[in-house]
Every structure is written in structure tokens, then in C-alpha cells.
Design a protein around this motif. Sequence first.
Motif, PDB file in Angstrom:
ATOM      1  N   GLY A 156      36.254  45.194  45.264  1.00  0.00           N
ATOM      2  CA  GLY A 156      36.273  44.994  46.708  1.00  0.00           C
ATOM      3  C   GLY A 156      37.614  45.333  47.332  1.00  0.00           C
ATOM      4  O   GLY A 156      37.697  45.598  48.527  1.00  0.00           O
ATOM      5  N   SER A 157      38.659  45.330  46.534  1.00  0.00           N
ATOM      6  CA  SER A 157      39.983  45.668  47.047  1.00  0.00           C
ATOM      7  C   SER A 157      40.211  47.185  47.029  1.00  0.00           C
ATOM      8  O   SER A 157      41.314  47.644  47.261  1.00  0.00           O
ATOM      9  N   SER A 213      42.760  37.709  44.004  1.00  0.00           N
ATOM     10  CA  SER A 213      43.110  36.712  42.987  1.00  0.00           C
ATOM     11  C   SER A 213      44.551  36.872  42.529  1.00  0.00           C
ATOM     12  O   SER A 213      45.180  35.910  42.086  1.00  0.00           O
ATOM     13  N   ARG A 270      33.908  41.985  48.057  1.00  0.00           N
ATOM     14  CA  ARG A 270      33.034  43.063  48.567  1.00  0.00           C
ATOM     15  C   ARG A 270      32.761  42.928  50.069  1.00  0.00           C
ATOM     16  O   ARG A 270      32.126  43.789  50.660  1.00  0.00           O
ATOM     17  N   VAL A 498      30.442  39.458  35.905  1.00  0.00           N
ATOM     18  CA  VAL A 498      31.492  40.420  35.567  1.00  0.00           C
ATOM     19  C   VAL A 498      32.508  39.814  34.586  1.00  0.00           C
ATOM     20  O   VAL A 498      33.416  40.509  34.120  1.00  0.00           O
TER      21      VAL A 498
HETATM   22  O1  LIG Z   1      40.831  41.479  44.611  1.00  0.00           O
HETATM   23  P1  LIG Z   1      40.793  41.078  43.181  1.00  0.00           P
HETATM   24  O2  LIG Z   1      40.975  39.598  42.981  1.00  0.00           O
HETATM   25  O3  LIG Z   1      41.808  41.869  42.381  1.00  0.00           O
HETATM   26  O4  LIG Z   1      39.365  41.406  42.616  1.00  0.00           O
HETATM   27  C1  LIG Z   1      38.859  42.694  42.481  1.00  0.00           C
HETATM   28  C2  LIG Z   1      37.407  42.701  42.028  1.00  0.00           C
HETATM   29  O5  LIG Z   1      37.324  42.248  40.700  1.00  0.00           O
HETATM   30  C3  LIG Z   1      36.333  41.346  40.260  1.00  0.00           C
HETATM   31  O6  LIG Z   1      36.085  41.580  38.919  1.00  0.00           O
HETATM   32  C4  LIG Z   1      35.049  41.286  41.016  1.00  0.00           C
HETATM   33  O7  LIG Z   1      33.972  41.814  40.288  1.00  0.00           O
HETATM   34  C5  LIG Z   1      35.086  41.956  42.365  1.00  0.00           C
HETATM   35  O8  LIG Z   1      34.213  41.257  43.194  1.00  0.00           O
HETATM   36  C6  LIG Z   1      36.468  41.976  42.949  1.00  0.00           C
HETATM   37  O9  LIG Z   1      36.407  42.604  44.197  1.00  0.00           O
END
Ligand SMILES: O=P(O)(O)OC[C@H]1O[C@H](O)[C@H](O)[C@@H](O)[C@@H]1O
Length: 526
Positions: A156-157, A213, A270, A498
Motif C-alpha cells: 500500500g505504500s 509500520s 491499501r 501475508v
Molecule cells: O507501509 P508498511 O507498514 O511498510 O506496509 C506495507 C505493506 O506490507 C504488508 O505486508 C501488507 O501486506 C500491506 O498491506 C502493506 O501495505
Amino acid sequence: MLNWNNLDTLASYQELEKAERINLAEVMSGENGAERVKTYSTPIVDGLTFNYAAKAVDDNVLAILDKLAKEAQLVEKYESLYNGAVINTGEKRLVLHQLTRGQLGGKVEADGVDKREFYVTQQKRIAEFANQVHAGEITNAAGEKFTTVVQIGIGGSDLGPRAMYLAMENWAKKNGAFKMEAKFISNVDPDDAAAVLNSIDVEHSLFVLVSKSGTTLETLTNESFVKDALAKAGLDASKHMIAVTSETSPLAKSDDYLAAFFMDDFIGGRYSSTSAVGGAVLSLAFGPEVFAQFLEGAAEVDRRATNKNLLENPEMLDALIGVYERNVLGYPATAVLPYSQALSRFPAHLQQMDMESNGKSVNRFGEPIDYVTGPLIFGEPGTNGQHSFYQLLHQGTDIVPLQFIGFKDSQIGTDVVIQGSTSQQKLCANVAAQIVAFACGKADDNRNKNFEGGRPSSIIIGEQLTPKTLGALLAHFENKVMFQGFAWNVNSFDQEGVQLGKVLAKRVLAHETDGALKVYSDLLNI
Ligand SMILES: O=P(O)(O)OC[C@H]1O[C@H](O)[C@H](O)[C@@H](O)[C@@H]1O
């Protein structure tokens, strides 16, 4: 009081299963077909319309879907979402992406913070920062302007912001709104970062590290990759990098960045294109005003999606026709087919938005369900797809519902008349032809040349792809996926599926493997 019931317990769903099936080839032929195309249509926003004439529905099925919408309390559930209920039951979180673009209900507070105010504050901070970069008030160490912005992020990023950037790039160039070129690094494949770094002038590049995160392996690895390249070029990385993350993430309070902008746990990755995640790169690339127009398009759709009348709520209508196709007609997939080069990465974004949201086998309380949920999503821009996988769509053994997207006008406007028509006309002629070919087919004595027809599609038709219509398009699908999740009674806002792969990959890297995992590790020379 909301009733969170499984789809197959609803009386309207049972009625839907018994409803007479529509012969699409028949209803789309002749005058009847012409009438359907005129009437089975509802506006999404000004300049963007959802047309569902070529779907296998009639007034009877639509009336049952309307009952289903009411019985499943779809709009009421949406209301409770935007008023701050804990809709994400898996992670016990609110779901607030609509709040990044408008206030739909009452004030939403979490930990004593007015969340609308928080998102708007971040938008303002980003706008100010972007304006300063554009004005040459924030520069590199040599006092020179930054010319390129590089987003580092994944999932999503990456997908939404990248798809949105590509969708607006040519519009911005044409309309004098293009400020900085944007590039994206996402994959942990070293060739991704290396190729992007080779294609830019690092001295004049600003990197946007995006991770909600702050712990995603690929993104942190690519951050180090970029920092290494900056150090080798004799540059101070902290003067070339900003962070977009949640305030609780390890990246939030670091001195490694020129600035940090925030989203929070209530914005799913997302669903983050309209938060700081999309806001930083898009405001830097096109300016805050263009980003604001994009948000306005999304906000308008969010408002329209509160309409309880199914036929005046294109998001709910699209969602429920999809449920009918998936659960009653048994179709396994949906192809997303934009007849617009600018939307080249839009299907990839929808893949995450839809499949990560509704690829679930338990309901929102963690109990197994006895019906199918989210479809497989794939797609490519037309007409390229026509010369690739459309064979299976026309004559394969599976029926795959199709989501066409088309615009009357191109973005750049440069065109040429060849054999009596422009390229834009040829593009649009193809999408019209495909809808009818899929729906009506063509009988032929030669079975190999026979087209059965009966292959349903809908089309979103726009005047032109602009920041506002793009925002509307994005929100259309976000709200569609949300309504489908409500109908299936799943939690569309977590993604536990995931995790396992990530855990096993860590084990491989720590050489803590046995059995098949060990042999694969050896084969791949890890
Ligand atoms: O933005 P972040 O915390 O780095 O996450 C990035 C991506 O990784 C995860 O594994 C999820 O599957 C996604 O939903 C998310 O967008």
C-alpha cells in the motif's frame, strides 16, 4: 442495532439464488439492448458514470439486490464505519480512510485526538513542505533545487501512490502542474533500487521513505540501499530523505530525516493513497492544489455512497452485482480493463485493494463461512489486453466479468487522423465493440469461430481522466470493496494471510530451516 449476519442466512440472498437467470445475449440485442445502455446507468460524479447495461441483471434482480442492501444494512454499516466504530475486528481498529478527504459523520476521536483535524494537519504540513521545495527554500546541501522525488515503499505504500502518479503525470504536464518527476523503489530485488538510482541524479533527488509500520523488511533494506548510494556520492542522507509513517513506528522520531509526516493505524495500507502516504509524493510531484482536487473527487464519491437507494449509489450497486456474479452465478474472477494508458498500474493497485481486503475464508468474528468471497482480480490497459488474454475471456471455459474504464478525451490531446479516425476514437471504438462482442457473441457454424456471448461487463465512462475524476474512481472501488466485505460479513481491513511467508523468509535468512524449506534454501544459494 447492526446485524452482522453471514450472507447465506439472509432471506433476500435466498431469493436471489432463486431469481430467474437473465440471457444477456438476448437482452443486449436490438432495441432492448439500446434501451438498457441508456437506462442502466448512474452518475458517480460529474463527468464519470457507471453503466451496467451489459451485466446479467434485470429489474427483478436489481429489486432483490436492493432488498439485500437493506437487509444486510450496508449503508448503516458504512455510517457506523465513518462515525468511528471498531470495524476492523481482527486488529480492533477504526477504519478512517474516508476521513482523510472529508467529514462524513460526527467528530471521530481516538486517544483524545480529533482524527479529522490530525489528517488535515498532516496535509497542511505536507503542502507547506512541498511549496518550500518547489520555491527552492528547501534545497540540497549545495543550495540547489530538488528536481526528482523517489518514493521507497511496498504494498500500500507503493501501489496506490504509484498508480495515482502515473494517472496524473501527463495531465499535470499538459496543464502546467508538473513540478517534480517521481520514481518508485519497492521490490527488495537489488535490481529495482539499482535501476532507479542509475536513472536519476541523486544530488537533486528527494527520497520519501514510506512505511506505516516502519518495520517492513523490503522498505528498510531499500532505505539502506539508497543511503549507501547517497554516502558514496558524498551526500548527507538526512538532508535528502523524508519519512511518512505512523507516529508509533520506529521511524517516527528519528533524526535521519529532513521531515516526517504521519498517518495512523486507522488507515489501511491499501487505503492510504489519500493520506500522507499518497499526499507527500503527489504534492511534491504536482503541487498541493492538484492533490486537493484529487481528494475532492474521492470525498464526493464517499458522500454519494451514503445514499440508501441502490440505483443511486453506484458503489453499492457495483458491489452487489459483483456479489451476485460471485455467489449466485459462480464466476471466479474480475478483469479490470482501463482503456487509458494513464491507468496502466490501476489494475495492480486494485489487486491489492480488493484481494487483500476480501480474500478471506472466515467472517468478521473468525468463524468459517460456507460461501465464496473476493474474486481474483487482474487486468491490463486496453487495447493491449485485447492482443493478449482476451482470447480466454471471449472463448475460454470460465466466464470472467469485466470492468471496463474509458474516457472520451485523452489527457495530452495530441492525436492524428488515420483512415478517417483519431487514435482516441479508435481506442473508444474498441471498448464499445468489446462490450457488445462479450455480451452478444456471434453464432458461427464453425465451432472454433463461434462466440457464445453472455459474458458480462460494466463500464465506467468519463469525460477525461483528471485529478478529480481519478479521486472519484479510486473511492468508487474502495467503497465497492467495503460494501462487498459487509455483504460477505468479512473483515476487509486486516491481512493476516501475508504473515506466514514473512516469518518463514526470516527463518531462511537466519539459516534455521529443515525439510523442504532447507532444500529450497540450498537450491537458491541462501
Ligand atoms: O507501509 P508498511 O507498514 O511498510 O506496509 C506495507 C505493506 O506490507 C504488508 O505486508 C501488507 O501486506 C500491506 O498491506 C502493506 O501495505
